[in-house]
Every structure is written in C-alpha cells, then in structure tokens.
Design an enzyme around this catalytic site. Structure first.
Site, short mmCIF file in Angstrom:
data_model
loop_
_atom_site.label_atom_id
_atom_site.label_comp_id
_atom_site.label_asym_id
_atom_site.label_seq_id
_atom_site.Cartn_x
_atom_site.Cartn_y
_atom_site.Cartn_z
N HIS A 166 0.84 -1.20 0.00
CA HIS A 166 0.00 0.00 0.00
C HIS A 166 0.87 1.25 0.00
O HIS A 166 0.64 2.18 -0.78
CB HIS A 166 -0.91 -0.01 1.23
CG HIS A 166 -1.71 1.23 1.44
ND1 HIS A 166 -3.06 1.32 1.14
CD2 HIS A 166 -1.38 2.46 1.92
CE1 HIS A 166 -3.50 2.53 1.41
NE2 HIS A 166 -2.49 3.25 1.89
N GLU A 167 1.86 1.28 0.87
CA GLU A 167 2.72 2.47 0.96
C GLU A 167 3.59 2.62 -0.29
O GLU A 167 3.78 3.73 -0.79
CB GLU A 167 3.59 2.40 2.22
CG GLU A 167 2.81 2.39 3.53
CD GLU A 167 1.79 3.51 3.64
OE1 GLU A 167 1.98 4.58 3.02
OE2 GLU A 167 0.78 3.32 4.34
N HIS A 170 1.65 4.20 -3.06
CA HIS A 170 1.53 5.66 -2.99
C HIS A 170 2.65 6.32 -3.79
O HIS A 170 2.45 7.34 -4.46
CB HIS A 170 1.58 6.14 -1.54
CG HIS A 170 0.26 6.11 -0.83
ND1 HIS A 170 -0.87 6.70 -1.35
CD2 HIS A 170 -0.10 5.59 0.37
CE1 HIS A 170 -1.88 6.54 -0.51
NE2 HIS A 170 -1.44 5.86 0.53
N TYR A 181 -4.40 14.83 -2.82
CA TYR A 181 -4.78 14.07 -1.63
C TYR A 181 -5.87 14.79 -0.83
O TYR A 181 -5.67 15.23 0.30
CB TYR A 181 -3.55 13.83 -0.76
CG TYR A 181 -3.68 12.65 0.17
CD1 TYR A 181 -3.80 11.36 -0.32
CD2 TYR A 181 -3.68 12.84 1.55
CE1 TYR A 181 -3.91 10.27 0.53
CE2 TYR A 181 -3.79 11.76 2.41
CZ TYR A 181 -3.91 10.48 1.91
OH TYR A 181 -4.02 9.40 2.76
N GLU A 190 -6.00 6.77 -2.15
CA GLU A 190 -6.01 5.71 -1.14
C GLU A 190 -6.48 4.38 -1.71
O GLU A 190 -5.94 3.32 -1.42
CB GLU A 190 -6.89 6.11 0.04
CG GLU A 190 -6.23 7.01 1.05
CD GLU A 190 -5.04 6.34 1.73
OE1 GLU A 190 -5.14 5.14 2.07
OE2 GLU A 190 -4.01 7.00 1.91
N ASP A 263 -9.83 14.35 7.83
CA ASP A 263 -9.08 13.39 7.04
C ASP A 263 -9.03 13.78 5.57
O ASP A 263 -9.30 12.97 4.68
CB ASP A 263 -9.67 11.99 7.21
CG ASP A 263 -8.80 10.88 6.61
OD1 ASP A 263 -7.57 11.10 6.49
OD2 ASP A 263 -9.35 9.83 6.25
N HIS A 268 -9.76 8.29 3.59
CA HIS A 268 -9.69 6.89 4.01
C HIS A 268 -11.07 6.25 4.12
O HIS A 268 -11.20 5.03 4.01
CB HIS A 268 -8.98 6.77 5.37
CG HIS A 268 -7.51 7.00 5.31
ND1 HIS A 268 -6.95 8.24 5.55
CD2 HIS A 268 -6.48 6.15 5.04
CE1 HIS A 268 -5.63 8.14 5.45
NE2 HIS A 268 -5.32 6.89 5.14
#
Length: 353
Positions: A166-167, A170, A181, A190, A263, A268
């Site tokens: 996942h990271e 990005h 974002y 995301e 957020d 998210h």
C-alpha cells in the site's frame, strides 16, 4: 504524508480510557501529534553470444532495496541495516520490510513491467522502528516508514504485505502524475494503494480473485481487537467492529458517501466506494485479478490522461476508456468495468435510470 492508519481510527484509540489500553492511548496521541520529516537505478546484465560471436548485454530489472532503522526516534532515514544482497539482519521488522519490498517489486515488474517505484529502477528505501510505539506506516515522498505499534491495539506494521505494498503504491501514484490528496481524488489515491496492496499479496500467494481475502492490513491488530483487518475491498464497512475502535465506517456505495472536512475530506473513508468497484470488476472477470482488472486500473493511473483532481466519475470513465483501448468495445472486460462502477452508484445503470 500518505499513512495507512486513518486519523479517525487513531482518535478512537487516543480517547480510550480502559486501563489495559493506557499504552495504546498514549501511543495514538503521540502518533497523531507527530510531524514526520537519492534514487539511483540498479540492474543486472544478462550476457549472450549471437551467431557470429557478437557479445550482447541485456539489462534486466532488479530490486534495489535499502532498509534503515530509526532506532525508536522520529528521525529519517535512520541507520542503514540492510542493502540488496546483504544477508538477513535477524531483526524481524527490517527483514519483513526487505522481503515485502521485494515481493511488491516483483508484482509490479511481473504484472506491468514497472521497474521500481519511479519506473526507472529507483532505490526502494524504507525505515523501520520509527518512533516509540508509533501507530502507523506512511510514504513521505522518498521512502516507506513503519512504526512498531503500541502492542495493545496495533502490532508492528511490517508483518502485513498489503501494508508494505500500500505504501509503495503511494509512490507509484506520485511518480505517475499523482492524485491530489483531498476529497474524491484523495480517496482514489487511497483506493489505488489498497487495490495494488491487495493485488501484490494475491500475486505473491498465487491467489485468484475468488480465493483472495481482499483485506488490507490483516494481522496488524492484536488479539484484543475485534476485527479482521483495516479495510475490506469486498465488503467495505465490515473490517472491524470493536468496543474501542467502533465500527468500520467505510461506505461501499455512493448513497452512503461521507461528506466531511476531516481526514482531507474523508480520503480513508470514501475510498471504500472505488475499492468495492474494483472488487466487483475483478470477481466478475475471475482468474488472477492483476491480469485484467488490475491492468486496466494500472493503465488508467499511468496513461497521463488522468487529471490530478479527478473525481470518481472521471476515474470510472477513464477505466472504461482504457478497457476499450486494451480489449475492444464489445468485450466482457468493458462490460465488467461498467457494471462495477454502476454497482457502487458512480455510474447510472441504464436498466434502472
């Protein structure tokens, strides 16, 4: 900073008053308050001799990993502990990060021909043991960073391949033109990381769409938490239901879209909608999800035709265009993509106006 744990979840942990969660509450508050602070290529050569004796050197993409240890401080990059070709360190987090980066590199290379995060063989840089009981993992624009968790709610974040992938994803999104974002473009940002996180795990395990769990972050909760994972692409809103954490708030349809200023506009939370759209496409097509559904999503991200501020409808239209370009108009792939977006209410179903 692109983090795996959303602030609303950390806020729930931070407000816990139960004695057995005292360490977790302090860790969550510390994590919320934290403000975290040279890519070069690597390749191998395959040598062969052509008829006539001509020596030919062919470049083969190879991972170039560099894992550092922050040693409990919130300072980057930390002390370099393992480079490519080094033996295992014996430190669980460092070796898990190293292996997870390798599995994710192999996924992107094998599935889409992508050579590292930047597509040009750049170093896969990561830092482990970030902060003290740090309850998150994130991409900071240069490297992936992993905390150890508080031990009461969250375990270490390197134990989940979907979190590592996942990271890393990005970074792929950032080097592919990026998605702002905030709001729907941020939720797409995301979602793409969740999609590629799930696909990297499936690729590593050799799982088809039917056998896959479609969970992100399975295993990062301790046994004290009532939950399977952070998120579910198959069933957004079902990943956890816990007395402290509350219930997974992700919607899976536009009728439940969450309008919020927190957020970054709910990046998210609302990512559950495009997540479920992808799952619907992948399971309708069947087989290995990275081969057709994943290819369409990857080509959409890297085509250069996507605006950084794209909303769900724009992204949906772009995936349909990519499916048409790849497979043709009257194909099951195009029908599956269109049906997936209709299934979550992003596109209208022509049968039910």
């Amino acid at each position: 900073m692109r983090a795996i744990i959303p602030p609303y979840l950390l806020a729930r942990v931070a407000s816990a008053r139960e004695p057995h969660l005292a360490r977790a509450a302090v860790a969550a508050r510390t994590t919320l308050a934290a403000r975290p602070s040279d890519l070069s290529g690597r390749s191998q050569l395959r040598l062969s001799v052509e008829p006539g004796g001509t020596l030919v050197a062919e470049r083969i993409a190879a991972a170039d990993r560099a894992v550092s240890d922050a040693q409990g401080r919130e300072e980057l990059p930390g002390v370099l502990v393992r480079r490519e070709d080094d033996p295992p360190t014996g430190d669980r987090a460092a070796d898990e990060a190293f292996d997870g980066l390798g599995a994710t590199f192999s996924f992107f290379l094998d599935a889409y021909g992508r050579d590292s995060i930047d597509g040009r063989g750049g170093v896969l840089a990561a830092t482990v043991h970030y902060g003290e009981a740090y309850d998150n993992a994130f991409w900071n624009g240069e490297r992936m960073v992993f905390g150890d968790g508080d031990g009461e709610v969250f375990t270490g974040f390197t134990g989940s391949l979907t979190v590592i992938a996942h990271e890393l994803a990005h970074g792929v999104t950032e080097f592919s033109g990026g998605l702002t974002y905030a709001g729907q473009s941020g939720a797409l940002n995301e979602s793409l990381s969740d999609v590629f996180g799930a696909l990297a795990e499936q690729h590593h395990l050799g799982q088809n769409a039917e056998r896959a769990s479609w969970l992100i972050g399975a295993g990062i909760f301790t046994d004290a938490v009532q939950g399977r994972a952070l998120r579910s692409l198959a069933e957004p809103g079902s990943a956890y239901d816990d007395d402290v954490l509350g219930r997974d708030p992700q919607p899976g349809h536009m009728r439940d879209y969450v309008v919020t200023t927190s957020d970054n506009g709910g990046v998210h939370i609302n990512s559950g909608i495009p997540n479920r759209a992808f799952h619907l496409v992948a399971t309708r097509l069947g087989g290995y999800a990275w081969e057709r559904a994943g290819l369409i999503w990857y080509r959409t991200l890297t085509s250069g035709a996507l605006s950084p501020d794209a909303d769900f409808a724009a992204f949906a239209a772009a995936t349909i265009d990519q499916a048409v370009d790849e497979y043709g108009e009257e194909t099951e792939e195009v029908a599956a993509v269109r049906a997936g977006w209709q299934g979550v209410g992003v596109l209208e179903d022509a049968r039910h106006p």
